[in-house]
Enzyme design. Structure first.
Site, PDB file in Angstrom:
ATOM      1  N   GLY A  12     -26.635 -11.239  12.670  1.00  9.76           N
ATOM      2  CA  GLY A  12     -25.952 -11.583  13.915  1.00  9.76           C
ATOM      3  C   GLY A  12     -26.735 -11.168  15.147  1.00  9.76           C
ATOM      4  N   ASP A  56     -28.257  -4.199   9.178  1.00  9.44           N
ATOM      5  CA  ASP A  56     -26.821  -3.955   9.004  1.00  9.44           C
ATOM      6  C   ASP A  56     -26.501  -2.669   8.266  1.00  9.44           C
ATOM      7  OD1 ASP A  56     -27.708  -4.578   6.524  1.00  9.44           O
ATOM      8  OD2 ASP A  56     -26.305  -6.222   6.153  1.00  9.44           O
ATOM      9  N   CYS A  92     -20.146  -5.044   7.728  1.00  9.46           N
ATOM     10  CA  CYS A  92     -19.358  -6.081   8.402  1.00  9.46           C
ATOM     11  C   CYS A  92     -18.430  -6.803   7.436  1.00  9.46           C
ATOM     12  CB  CYS A  92     -20.275  -7.107   9.056  1.00  9.46           C
ATOM     13  SG  CYS A  92     -21.090  -6.486  10.523  1.00  9.46           S
TER      14      CYS A  92
END
Ligand SMILES: [Zn+2]
Length: 250
Positions: free
Chosen positions: A40, A129, A185
């Protein structure tokens, strides 16, 4: 190094800015940035850096596109599901700007390969992440003396910091997370537009750090709350017990 007529036209909106100008654009052209993670944050940062004319982009990611990524990783298309992110992101960077050299590495960064992957870069932008990768990237940046922009987004919370040696990212999070992927996430969720905000902010920080625009942001952490829409700035002290940046040199 100079700019061609095509480059002068392409970067006209930069060149009229007194803080960038032709000289700043040449600095961007000469710059080599490694982007860790084409998720992202990378999906926002990579177009911003490519469009800005960063001469060389290295993109490191070992993942493939999943349908759940498309909500925020907007450099990918539905047809990309199942294909490798690093190669697609490099293709995107080159398709946006033919002046950019983009190199894809389909690897997971760990302590063992981080130094080799990021050596010779002017700056590293880490939007991966998980903490284990972030710490491995940070340790390698400290060892090599490369400035690091570390960016993260989860749920409605974003954070971005620029680290130049001391304090380092490890001063901020400690050693507890080396072995863990503790911010995930997939379990906690993240608003797609938030990762874009954070990724663009990280790219802005990268560009101002490379060109030397404004006050140096090193040692500060910028926190954004997507629910209250407030930015906060925190000053990061070095941790005297940090095992990476605060050890007396041998
Ligand atoms: Zn440290």
């Amino acid at each position: 190094m100079s700019l061609s007529d095509a480059e002068l036209a392409r970067y006209a909106r930069h060149i009229v800015l007194p803080q960038v100008g032709g000289a700043g654009q040449v600095i961007l052209k000469a710059a080599k940035i490694a982007v860790i993670g084409a998720g992202g944050i990378g999906s926002a940062a990579i177009p911003a850096l490519s469009g800005a004319g960063i001469g060389s982009l290295t993109i490191v990611d070992d993942d493939v596109v999943d349908v759940t990524n498309l909500q925020r990783q907007t450099i990918f298309r539905e047809r990309d599901v199942g294909r490798g992110k690093a190669g697609l992101a490099a293709d995107f960077a080159r398709a946006l700007n033919r002046e950019v050299e983009a190199h894809a590495f389909i690897e997971r960064i760990e302590a063992g390969n981080a130094t080799e992957l990021i050596a010779d870069h002017d700056l590293v932008l880490d939007g991966c992440d998980n903490f284990a990768t972030r710490l491995a990237v940070s340790d390698a940046c400290v060892a090599l003396g490369i400035p690091l922009i570390s960016a993260a987004a989860i749920q409605f919370q974003g954070q971005v910091g620029l680290f130049r040696g001391k304090p380092c990212y490890r001063c901020f999070v400690g050693d507890a997370f080396d072995a863990e992927d503790c911010d995930n996430c997939s379990e906690l969720g993240v608003l797609g537009a938030l990762t874009g905000t954070v990724g663009n902010f990280a790219a802005l920080m990268a560009i101002r750090a490379i060109v030397g625009i404004g006050e140096d942001a090193a040692g500060k952490l910028f926190l954004f709350d997507g629910q209250t829409l407030e930015w906060r700035t925190m000053r990061l002290p070095a941790d005297p017990g940090c095992t990476v940046c605060c050890q007396p040199s041998a």
